[in-house]
Design an enzyme around this catalytic site. Structure first.
Site, PDB file in Angstrom:
ATOM      1  N   ASP A 140      62.858  24.881  35.813  1.00 32.53           N
ATOM      2  CA  ASP A 140      63.860  23.857  35.499  1.00 32.53           C
ATOM      3  C   ASP A 140      63.404  23.098  34.259  1.00 32.53           C
ATOM      4  O   ASP A 140      62.246  23.194  33.848  1.00 32.53           O
ATOM      5  CB  ASP A 140      64.040  22.897  36.675  1.00 32.53           C
ATOM      6  CG  ASP A 140      65.431  22.270  36.710  1.00 32.53           C
ATOM      7  OD1 ASP A 140      66.191  22.440  35.729  1.00 32.53           O
ATOM      8  OD2 ASP A 140      65.763  21.609  37.706  1.00 32.53           O
ATOM      9  N   LYS A 172      73.839  26.877  47.269  1.00 34.72           N
ATOM     10  CA  LYS A 172      73.946  26.194  48.554  1.00 34.72           C
ATOM     11  C   LYS A 172      75.203  26.653  49.286  1.00 34.72           C
ATOM     12  O   LYS A 172      76.290  26.663  48.715  1.00 34.72           O
ATOM     13  CB  LYS A 172      73.990  24.677  48.361  1.00 34.72           C
ATOM     14  CG  LYS A 172      72.678  24.066  47.895  1.00 34.72           C
ATOM     15  CD  LYS A 172      72.774  22.556  47.839  1.00 34.72           C
ATOM     16  CE  LYS A 172      71.451  21.937  47.397  1.00 34.72           C
ATOM     17  NZ  LYS A 172      71.527  20.454  47.364  1.00 34.72           N
ATOM     18  N   ASP A 181      50.311 -11.717  25.761  1.00 34.99           N
ATOM     19  CA  ASP A 181      51.543 -11.773  26.549  1.00 34.99           C
ATOM     20  C   ASP A 181      52.083 -10.390  26.894  1.00 34.99           C
ATOM     21  O   ASP A 181      53.157 -10.264  27.479  1.00 34.99           O
ATOM     22  CB  ASP A 181      52.618 -12.580  25.816  1.00 34.99           C
ATOM     23  CG  ASP A 181      53.011 -11.967  24.480  1.00 34.99           C
ATOM     24  OD1 ASP A 181      52.434 -10.920  24.112  1.00 34.99           O
ATOM     25  OD2 ASP A 181      53.902 -12.530  23.809  1.00 34.99           O
ATOM     26  N   GLY A 182      51.348  -9.333  26.546  1.00 33.30           N
ATOM     27  CA  GLY A 182      51.747  -7.979  26.904  1.00 33.30           C
ATOM     28  C   GLY A 182      52.502  -7.226  25.834  1.00 33.30           C
ATOM     29  O   GLY A 182      52.745  -6.023  25.970  1.00 33.30           O
ATOM     30  N   GLU A 183      52.902  -7.906  24.756  1.00 35.09           N
ATOM     31  CA  GLU A 183      53.626  -7.225  23.689  1.00 35.09           C
ATOM     32  C   GLU A 183      52.711  -6.254  22.946  1.00 35.09           C
ATOM     33  O   GLU A 183      51.508  -6.474  22.831  1.00 35.09           O
ATOM     34  CB  GLU A 183      54.218  -8.239  22.718  1.00 35.09           C
ATOM     35  CG  GLU A 183      55.323  -9.083  23.328  1.00 35.09           C
ATOM     36  CD  GLU A 183      55.907 -10.091  22.349  1.00 35.09           C
ATOM     37  OE1 GLU A 183      56.937 -10.694  22.687  1.00 35.09           O
ATOM     38  OE2 GLU A 183      55.320 -10.270  21.257  1.00 35.09           O
ATOM     39  N   ARG A 220      77.273  25.799  52.785  1.00 34.78           N
ATOM     40  CA  ARG A 220      77.389  24.894  53.930  1.00 34.78           C
ATOM     41  C   ARG A 220      77.933  25.673  55.125  1.00 34.78           C
ATOM     42  O   ARG A 220      79.053  26.182  55.095  1.00 34.78           O
ATOM     43  CB  ARG A 220      78.304  23.722  53.597  1.00 34.78           C
ATOM     44  CG  ARG A 220      78.377  22.677  54.716  1.00 34.78           C
ATOM     45  CD  ARG A 220      79.058  21.404  54.249  1.00 34.78           C
ATOM     46  NE  ARG A 220      78.289  20.735  53.204  1.00 34.78           N
ATOM     47  CZ  ARG A 220      77.237  19.954  53.445  1.00 34.78           C
ATOM     48  NH1 ARG A 220      76.817  19.763  54.696  1.00 34.78           N
ATOM     49  NH2 ARG A 220      76.606  19.381  52.450  1.00 34.78           N
ATOM     50  N   ARG A 273      69.553  11.455  30.652  1.00 35.92           N
ATOM     51  CA  ARG A 273      70.448  11.868  31.739  1.00 35.92           C
ATOM     52  C   ARG A 273      71.624  10.910  31.913  1.00 35.92           C
ATOM     53  O   ARG A 273      72.607  11.253  32.573  1.00 35.92           O
ATOM     54  CB  ARG A 273      69.654  11.966  33.046  1.00 35.92           C
ATOM     55  CG  ARG A 273      68.743  13.180  33.113  1.00 35.92           C
ATOM     56  CD  ARG A 273      67.937  13.223  34.381  1.00 35.92           C
ATOM     57  NE  ARG A 273      66.835  12.259  34.352  1.00 35.92           N
ATOM     58  CZ  ARG A 273      65.963  12.082  35.330  1.00 35.92           C
ATOM     59  NH1 ARG A 273      66.070  12.796  36.439  1.00 35.92           N
ATOM     60  NH2 ARG A 273      64.986  11.203  35.220  1.00 35.92           N
ATOM     61  N   GLN A 274      71.507   9.722  31.302  1.00 39.74           N
ATOM     62  CA  GLN A 274      72.608   8.750  31.387  1.00 39.74           C
ATOM     63  C   GLN A 274      73.507   8.930  30.163  1.00 39.74           C
ATOM     64  O   GLN A 274      73.582   8.089  29.285  1.00 39.74           O
ATOM     65  CB  GLN A 274      72.038   7.339  31.475  1.00 39.74           C
ATOM     66  CG  GLN A 274      71.171   7.114  32.709  1.00 39.74           C
ATOM     67  CD  GLN A 274      70.654   5.695  32.800  1.00 39.74           C
ATOM     68  OE1 GLN A 274      71.347   4.749  32.446  1.00 39.74           O
ATOM     69  NE2 GLN A 274      69.433   5.537  33.288  1.00 39.74           N
ATOM     70  N   ASP A 309      69.456  25.522  40.428  1.00 40.72           N
ATOM     71  CA  ASP A 309      70.892  25.247  40.491  1.00 40.72           C
ATOM     72  C   ASP A 309      71.584  25.915  39.302  1.00 40.72           C
ATOM     73  O   ASP A 309      70.941  26.512  38.433  1.00 40.72           O
ATOM     74  CB  ASP A 309      71.165  23.736  40.496  1.00 40.72           C
ATOM     75  CG  ASP A 309      70.459  23.010  39.350  1.00 40.72           C
ATOM     76  OD1 ASP A 309      70.423  23.561  38.225  1.00 40.72           O
ATOM     77  OD2 ASP A 309      69.949  21.901  39.575  1.00 40.72           O
TER      78      ASP A 309
END
EC number: 2.7.6.1
Length: 295
Positions: A220, A194, A46-48, A196, A101-102, A171
């Site tokens: 980075d 940056k 089943d993929g487990e 503008r 990142r969250q 950045d």
């Protein structure tokens, strides 16, 4: 490598690699003068995931090394931790931590995913490598330490033999990493800014130094889609850079990111083996081995 606890207790450090970090675990074990513990990994119909540690680790000091770029890799780490029940000590090395990142809520009703992940790690100590947000370390229920691969990248770049290379952060957020990479080698370093010019016209250029006639190395912590980097490469070359190299700790490189970067004109992409990719030309095993030697 032996860790002496008392006159009668001697622990041999056991290095166990998860399915996402097999090569790195082997390299780390070799750096410590030992061999990695053998594990079995398989899939049920089943993929487990099925796994088994094939050596006795009860009452031993173990270190698990497993990056978690996918949900499945995170589950494998949890299974490995559980399989080590009975060990004298469990250290967990997460070279690349997914969801890092969250680290905060961006909209109402969202989870702090990095916190949710960190809270699940039931270990004695955790190590990460250039985690995207250091604040995530506060969420682990045990001591957590972030290791910095900057010096390794700096030495690798120095080996290029480039004349007067310039290291550039894409950045503001990467300025600290670039400064650390340049430290000890006397590399010039700067960051992109940056500006503008109008509603739909943005110019990206180095803030302080001129790239004309220079070999540029963009640095980075991670490269994911490569979109921003590709734009930066084109701008740097249009401003007179001889060539542009990319160096990162975590070569996430989703989908066709590498192709996008080479199409933009990058000369080379260098990543570490926190993620095992074709671009992983530099190993963080010495960094992990040194950290483990301190405990």
């Amino acid at each position: 490598m032996e860790y002496i606890k008392t006159a009668t207790e001697v622990y041999i450090l056991k290095i166990i690699g998860g399915p996402a970090s097999q090569l790195l675990a082997s390299r780390t074990a070799r750096a410590l003068g030992t061999e990695p513990v053998l594990c079995e990994f398989n899939r049920f119909p089943d993929g487990e995931l099925y796994l088994r540690i094939a050596e006795e680790i009860e009452n031993e000091k173990v270190t698990l090394i497993q990056s978690t770029p996918t949900d499945s890799d995170f589950v494998a780490l949890l299974q490995l931790i559980d399989a080590c029940e009975g060990a004298a000590e469990i250290n967990v090395v997460i070279p690349y931590m997914g969801y890092a990142r969250q680290d905060k809520k961006f909209k109402s009703g969202e989870p702090v995913s990095a916190r949710a992940i960190a809270r699940c790690i039931n270990a004695d100590r955790v190590f990460t490598i250039n985690i995207h947000e250091k604040s995530v370390l506060e969420h682990f229920p045990c001591p957590a330490e972030n290791l910095d691969a900057a010096a390794l990248i700096g030495s690798y770049v120095a080996g290029f033999g480039l004349e007067r290379p310039m290291l550039v952060a894409p950045d503001e957020g990467a300025r600290g990493l670039v400064k650390n990479v340049a430290s000890g080698h006397g590399f010039d370093h700067d960051h992109l800014q940056k500006t503008r010019l109008s509603g739909d016209t943005v110019v990206i250029k180095t803030k302080n130094l001129d790239v004309t006639g220079r070999h540029v190395v963009l640095v980075d912590d991670m490269i994911a889609t490569g979109g921003t980097m590709a734009e930066s490469i084109r701008m740097l070359k249009s401003q007179g850079a001889i060539d542009v190299h990319l160096a990162c700790v975590h070569p996430v490189l989703t989908r066709n990111a590498a192709l996008r970067l080479f199409h933009a004109g990058v000369k080379d992409i260098i990543g570490t083996d926190t993620l095992e990719k074709a671009e992983s030309k530099l190993s963080v095993a010495p960094l992990i081995a040194e950290a483990l030697s301190g405990y």
